[in-house]
Scaffold this motif. Sequence first.
Motif, PDB file in Angstrom:
ATOM      1  N   CYS A   1       0.837  -1.203   0.000  1.00 18.78           N
ATOM      2  CA  CYS A   1       0.000   0.000   0.000  1.00 18.78           C
ATOM      3  C   CYS A   1       0.875   1.256   0.000  1.00 18.78           C
ATOM      4  CB  CYS A   1      -0.911   0.023   1.218  1.00 18.78           C
ATOM      5  SG  CYS A   1      -2.352  -1.069   1.103  1.00 18.78           S
ATOM      6  N   LEU A   2       0.314   2.339  -0.528  1.00 19.14           N
ATOM      7  CA  LEU A   2       1.043   3.596  -0.629  1.00 19.14           C
ATOM      8  C   LEU A   2       0.155   4.753  -0.202  1.00 19.14           C
ATOM      9  CD1 LEU A   2       3.440   5.392  -1.600  1.00 19.14           C
ATOM     10  CD2 LEU A   2       2.381   5.343  -3.881  1.00 19.14           C
ATOM     11  N   ILE A   3       0.665   5.597   0.681  1.00 23.37           N
ATOM     12  CA  ILE A   3       0.073   6.897   1.000  1.00 23.37           C
ATOM     13  C   ILE A   3       1.093   7.938   0.589  1.00 23.37           C
ATOM     14  CG2 ILE A   3      -0.756   8.412   2.820  1.00 23.37           C
ATOM     15  CD1 ILE A   3      -1.580   5.912   4.387  1.00 23.37           C
TER      16      ILE A   3
ATOM     17  N   THR B   1       4.316   1.946   2.322  1.00 18.13           N
ATOM     18  CA  THR B   1       5.116   3.165   2.228  1.00 18.13           C
ATOM     19  C   THR B   1       4.231   4.387   2.445  1.00 18.13           C
ATOM     20  OG1 THR B   1       6.666   2.146   0.663  1.00 18.13           O
ATOM     21  CG2 THR B   1       6.621   4.554   0.746  1.00 18.13           C
ATOM     22  N   VAL B   2       4.695   5.273   3.307  1.00 16.76           N
ATOM     23  CA  VAL B   2       4.033   6.563   3.513  1.00 16.76           C
ATOM     24  C   VAL B   2       5.067   7.640   3.239  1.00 16.76           C
ATOM     25  CG1 VAL B   2       2.808   8.046   5.143  1.00 16.76           C
ATOM     26  CG2 VAL B   2       2.562   5.551   5.293  1.00 16.76           C
ATOM     27  N   ARG B   3       4.794   8.530   2.285  1.00 18.21           N
ATOM     28  CA  ARG B   3       5.780   9.552   1.946  1.00 18.21           C
ATOM     29  C   ARG B   3       5.105  10.888   1.634  1.00 18.21           C
ATOM     30  NH1 ARG B   3       7.246   6.105  -3.371  1.00 18.21           N
ATOM     31  NH2 ARG B   3       5.723   6.977  -4.826  1.00 18.21           N
TER      32      ARG B   3
ATOM     33  N   ALA C   1       5.017  -2.458  11.962  1.00 19.75           N
ATOM     34  CA  ALA C   1       5.345  -3.295  10.809  1.00 19.75           C
ATOM     35  C   ALA C   1       6.579  -2.778  10.071  1.00 19.75           C
ATOM     36  CB  ALA C   1       4.152  -3.340   9.849  1.00 19.75           C
ATOM     37  N   ALA C   2       7.029  -3.561   9.089  1.00 13.43           N
ATOM     38  CA  ALA C   2       8.223  -3.228   8.302  1.00 13.43           C
ATOM     39  C   ALA C   2       7.874  -2.215   7.222  1.00 13.43           C
ATOM     40  CB  ALA C   2       8.802  -4.499   7.686  1.00 13.43           C
ATOM     41  N   ALA C   3       7.421  -1.064   7.638  1.00 14.30           N
ATOM     42  CA  ALA C   3       7.004  -0.015   6.708  1.00 14.30           C
ATOM     43  C   ALA C   3       8.070   1.069   6.610  1.00 14.30           C
ATOM     44  CB  ALA C   3       5.683   0.592   7.165  1.00 14.30           C
ATOM     45  N   THR C   4       7.921   1.928   5.602  1.00 15.67           N
ATOM     46  CA  THR C   4       8.831   3.050   5.398  1.00 15.67           C
ATOM     47  C   THR C   4       8.061   4.356   5.417  1.00 15.67           C
ATOM     48  OG1 THR C   4      10.365   1.734   4.064  1.00 15.67           O
ATOM     49  CG2 THR C   4      10.476   4.122   3.824  1.00 15.67           C
ATOM     50  N   LEU C   5       8.502   5.293   6.255  1.00 13.87           N
ATOM     51  CA  LEU C   5       8.022   6.667   6.228  1.00 13.87           C
ATOM     52  C   LEU C   5       9.127   7.541   5.670  1.00 13.87           C
ATOM     53  CD1 LEU C   5       5.887   5.492   8.212  1.00 13.87           C
ATOM     54  CD2 LEU C   5       5.983   7.677   9.427  1.00 13.87           C
ATOM     55  N   GLU C   6       8.799   8.340   4.647  1.00 11.21           N
ATOM     56  CA  GLU C   6       9.815   9.148   3.984  1.00 11.21           C
ATOM     57  C   GLU C   6       9.282  10.539   3.710  1.00 11.21           C
ATOM     58  OE1 GLU C   6      12.915   8.802   0.201  1.00 11.21           O
ATOM     59  OE2 GLU C   6      11.369   7.289   0.510  1.00 11.21           O
ATOM     60  N   ASN C   7      10.092  11.540   4.050  1.00  8.95           N
ATOM     61  CA  ASN C   7       9.719  12.944   3.831  1.00  8.95           C
ATOM     62  C   ASN C   7       8.367  13.267   4.462  1.00  8.95           C
ATOM     63  OD1 ASN C   7      12.080  13.414   2.304  1.00  8.95           O
ATOM     64  ND2 ASN C   7      11.079  12.687   0.437  1.00  8.95           N
TER      65      ASN C   7
ATOM     66  N   VAL D   1      11.543   1.857   8.840  1.00  5.82           N
ATOM     67  CA  VAL D   1      12.551   2.859   8.462  1.00  5.82           C
ATOM     68  C   VAL D   1      11.894   4.231   8.371  1.00  5.82           C
ATOM     69  CG1 VAL D   1      14.230   3.582   6.729  1.00  5.82           C
ATOM     70  CG2 VAL D   1      13.876   1.138   7.169  1.00  5.82           C
ATOM     71  N   LEU D   2      12.517   5.215   9.009  1.00  2.00           N
ATOM     72  CA  LEU D   2      12.117   6.614   8.889  1.00  2.00           C
ATOM     73  C   LEU D   2      13.215   7.361   8.150  1.00  2.00           C
ATOM     74  CD1 LEU D   2      10.515   5.475  11.376  1.00  2.00           C
ATOM     75  CD2 LEU D   2      10.571   7.784  12.314  1.00  2.00           C
TER      76      LEU D   2
END
Length: 206
Positions: free
Chosen positions: A73-75, A108-110, A131-137, A166-167
């Motif tokens: 999923c993507l936000i 991924t949330v960016r 969870a093993a998600a990524t937040l970016e910018n 990961v942030l």
Amino acid sequence: TGGHAVRILDKAVVSDTVIDNVDMRVNGTSAAVLLSGGAQLLRSTVRKCDVYTWEKFLGRAGGVCIDSSGAGCLIDGCVIEENSITTDHSASKKYQGAGGLAVNAAATVRNTVIRNNTSGNAYCGGVWLPAAATLENCLIVGNKVTTPINAASSVAGIYASSASAVLKHVTVVGNELASVGTNVKAHGAYLNGAQAVNSIFWGNGP
């Protein structure tokens, strides 16, 4: 038995949309907006959504939730603001989630702002990330926990409990717990194994 105002499933894409003033009173697991199955929420605003539940919930949010089936999923480019989740707390129930955003899968949330969300008797005001998600910018600002619960640990800004989370280029600022006791973790961020890269944590707390 729970429910959602908007469900985005199976690689569906919702963009340039405002989801506003949702008021839910439910018995069970809920969120105003639920993403699953690779769905995407783009350039949209989710605001002033209030969820009240008198049963336990696991990994849910007042604003937006990516559930455990939400890998991929993507936000992107969104604003999640002024949402809340409140529970009728008892020591025998678990309340894992956030006023703003809960991410329960490798998503991924960016380029997203999570601001001025609140929780009462829930773990987190801003972002719940187990969870093993990524937040970016992303900007996590002005979130609050109004009633830190006694049976678990509360964080006003972001609670990241996965070693694979990961942030990147994330700013966490101006988040605050209503009170500090022996069971609370932090005003700004609690990173239990999660990685923070080129990020800013500043001015959290009273």
